[in-house]
Design an enzyme around this catalytic site. Sequence first.
Site, PDB file in Angstrom:
ATOM      1  N   SER A 149      -9.572  13.199   7.605  1.00  0.00           N
ATOM      2  CA  SER A 149      -8.496  12.790   8.516  1.00  0.00           C
ATOM      3  C   SER A 149      -8.903  11.482   9.164  1.00  0.00           C
ATOM      4  O   SER A 149     -10.097  11.201   9.319  1.00  0.00           O
ATOM      5  CB  SER A 149      -8.254  13.850   9.590  1.00  0.00           C
ATOM      6  OG  SER A 149      -7.399  13.365  10.614  1.00  0.00           O
ATOM      7  N   TYR A 163     -11.872  19.798  15.415  1.00  0.00           N
ATOM      8  CA  TYR A 163     -11.230  19.262  14.208  1.00  0.00           C
ATOM      9  C   TYR A 163     -11.817  17.899  13.841  1.00  0.00           C
ATOM     10  O   TYR A 163     -12.196  17.660  12.686  1.00  0.00           O
ATOM     11  CB  TYR A 163      -9.727  19.148  14.455  1.00  0.00           C
ATOM     12  CG  TYR A 163      -8.950  18.594  13.282  1.00  0.00           C
ATOM     13  CD1 TYR A 163      -8.607  19.406  12.212  1.00  0.00           C
ATOM     14  CD2 TYR A 163      -8.541  17.265  13.263  1.00  0.00           C
ATOM     15  CE1 TYR A 163      -7.884  18.909  11.138  1.00  0.00           C
ATOM     16  CE2 TYR A 163      -7.820  16.761  12.195  1.00  0.00           C
ATOM     17  CZ  TYR A 163      -7.489  17.576  11.136  1.00  0.00           C
ATOM     18  OH  TYR A 163      -6.774  17.076  10.080  1.00  0.00           O
TER      19      TYR A 163
END
Length: 267
Positions: A149, A163
């Site tokens: 990401s 995350y």
Amino acid sequence: MGNNRLGGKVAIVAGAGSSGEPAGTGYAAAMLFAREGAKVLLVDNNPERAQRTQNDITDAGGVSSVFLADVTREDDCIGMMTACQERYDGLHILFNNVAAYGLGKITELSETDIDSTLAINLKSMMLTCKHAVPLMKASGGGSIINIASIDGLRAGFSANVPYAVTKAGAIQLSRVMAVHHGRDNIRVNAIAPGHIHGAFVRHLDDDTRTLRRKAGPLGTEGNAWDVAWAAVFLASEESRWISGVVLPIDAGLLAATPLAVLNDILE
């Protein structure tokens, strides 16, 4: 079907289940891999979602089968590779897509929050890679694609320490594996999606989606198919000399500072 860019190849997609519209990246990648000629092992822990993906691939003329697994468990990862060998006689592509969105600043996290996100996002990726490498090496080599990401490269849209840290780990895992296994003819790359709209963020309201869209220099909204087409390229022989890279799919977001797109946001 497609242009047979992956003809003769066998792929595993971890997190291949479909949860409906908008499509998730695992579903989109599985569909395109099959469309381009690969035989695809659809790995998921949800039988209904995995079956939905298989049905769509079958309807499109592709070849796939389902393997139910919890990829945070090593025994399941070993079983996944055994099934791939028994069903398709090898492995050439691994697409690691399993993830959970861990929220919070570091001061807000419980030990359970940390352990859970690390297991789902990073431990699972390490275990699938660990057991894919020998099978891929025996098959003559191949391509491992880890979904990271842009939050693994920059502080993200929200406070999401678990995350972000695990996605940074996915990026470094890809780099070190590219070095360690290059002589086995195994390429390892990471894709870093930006503010795409898909199953992962279907809960976002229209105002938030608009803000995310305008933050990128292109000013358009991406989706899971944009990520999946990049995965097809990295899985194919077209990228045979590309390894150890992080490919942002982000409408140019990482090329800009916030002030660079401020006028667009205000328009």
